[in-house]
Scaffold this active site. Structure first.
Site, PDB file in Angstrom:
ATOM      1  N   PRO A  89      39.158  41.588  40.979  1.00  0.00           N
ATOM      2  CA  PRO A  89      39.192  41.705  42.526  1.00  0.00           C
ATOM      3  C   PRO A  89      39.460  39.951  42.725  1.00  0.00           C
ATOM      4  CG  PRO A  89      38.087  43.139  42.387  1.00  0.00           C
ATOM      5  CD  PRO A  89      37.834  42.894  40.777  1.00  0.00           C
ATOM      6  N   GLU A 116      30.078  47.683  38.017  1.00  0.00           N
ATOM      7  CA  GLU A 116      29.673  47.080  38.893  1.00  0.00           C
ATOM      8  C   GLU A 116      30.397  45.616  38.032  1.00  0.00           C
ATOM      9  OE1 GLU A 116      28.173  45.602  41.997  1.00  0.00           O
ATOM     10  OE2 GLU A 116      27.751  47.052  41.758  1.00  0.00           O
ATOM     11  N   ARG A 154      59.865  46.251  33.395  1.00  0.00           N
ATOM     12  CA  ARG A 154      60.896  47.737  33.916  1.00  0.00           C
ATOM     13  C   ARG A 154      61.693  45.746  34.092  1.00  0.00           C
ATOM     14  NH1 ARG A 154      61.870  46.944  38.760  1.00  0.00           N
ATOM     15  NH2 ARG A 154      62.611  48.543  39.185  1.00  0.00           N
ATOM     16  N   ASP A 169      65.675  43.416  42.232  1.00  0.00           N
ATOM     17  CA  ASP A 169      64.240  43.816  43.281  1.00  0.00           C
ATOM     18  C   ASP A 169      64.201  42.973  44.394  1.00  0.00           C
ATOM     19  OD1 ASP A 169      64.493  46.308  41.595  1.00  0.00           O
ATOM     20  OD2 ASP A 169      63.228  45.569  40.795  1.00  0.00           O
TER      21      ASP A 169
END
Length: 247
Positions: A89, A116, A154, A169
């Site tokens: 994150p 953690e 892809r 896309d």
């Protein structure tokens, strides 16, 4: 492309090689996806990969040595110039431009964290980049690694049945995708826009551009600021907004 994913849950990640785009690419030899489990590199009878954090606090931290050995094994299986990317994150937000950059590399190693976190010394020793899917927290980096792998694969030549699929896309041109329709022409009173039935490719292209531009303005206005629209493109956007009675 040679791709290695370091994870405590290889069976969870392996599934992407068995279905869909990544599965077809693997079957056709376009990409090789290897999995390295740090638990396989432990030396104690219990296969311990985590321990309590120094300084106290909740949760457990993945230990240096098993991750170090797993990453070393992964590095031996990818070409030179393959970066090690830690899914966290705290990383830079993943986007289409990053996927395109990775797709041009000979290989990549994706490191999935758990618990953690991982020992900071692993990040300092090994990680070339830190990457995040967004401003939220998941239980581990496996889903993030799978998402990044799919986005990369892809884009590899020969993976999609029609190479234009990747070129059209969302986000490829910095915009969201335009609406798509297929048969039948009408369902429950909702008709396919007439322009798509016209056979006029220039009109269709303009309509699709306008829809993509307008949708991006309404849903992701921050993306519009990066596009540096021409006067003509601004006029196309104004038409869209007037039709919606936004302006």
């Amino acid at each position: 492309m040679q791709m290695q994913i370091v994870t405590l849950f290889p069976e969870m990640v392996k599934i992407i090689t068995e279905y869909g785009v990544v599965g077809r690419a693997a079957d056709n030899g376009i990409v090789t996806v290897g999995l390295q489990n740090p638990r396989d590199f432990t030396t104690d009878a219990h296969g311990t990969v985590d321990d309590r954090p120094y300084g106290g606090g909740p949760g457990m931290v993945l230990k240096f040595k098993p991750l170090d050995a797993a990453l070393d094994a992964a590095r031996c299986l990818v070409p030179e110039g393959s970066p090690i990317v830690y899914l966290t994150p705290q990383g830079e937000k993943f986007d289409q431009a990053t996927a395109e950059r990775y797709s041009e590399l000979p290989g990549i190693i994706l490191l999935s964290g758990r618990y953690e976190g991982i020992d900071q010394r692993i990040i300092e020793e090994w990680a070339d980049e830190e990457l995040s899917l967004g401003d939220f927290v998941m239980s581990g980096g496996e889903i993030a690694a799978m998402a990044v792998a799919d986005a990369i694969v892809r884009l590899l030549p020969g993976v999609l049945g029609d190479d234009q699929s990747a070129q059209q896309d969302s986000f490829v041109d910095g915009m969201l995708d335009y609406p798509h329709y297929t048969r039948p022409k009408e369902i429950a009173g909702r008709r396919v826009p007439e322009v798509l039935l016209s056979g006029d490719h220039a009109r269709i292209a303009r309509w699709r551009f306008q829809q993509a531009l307008g949708k991006t303005f309404v849903r992701r206005p921050e993306l519009i600021e990066k596009l540096n629209l021409t006067d003509e493109q601004s006029d196309v956007l104004d038409e869209y907004l007037k039709d919606l009675e936004i302006v």
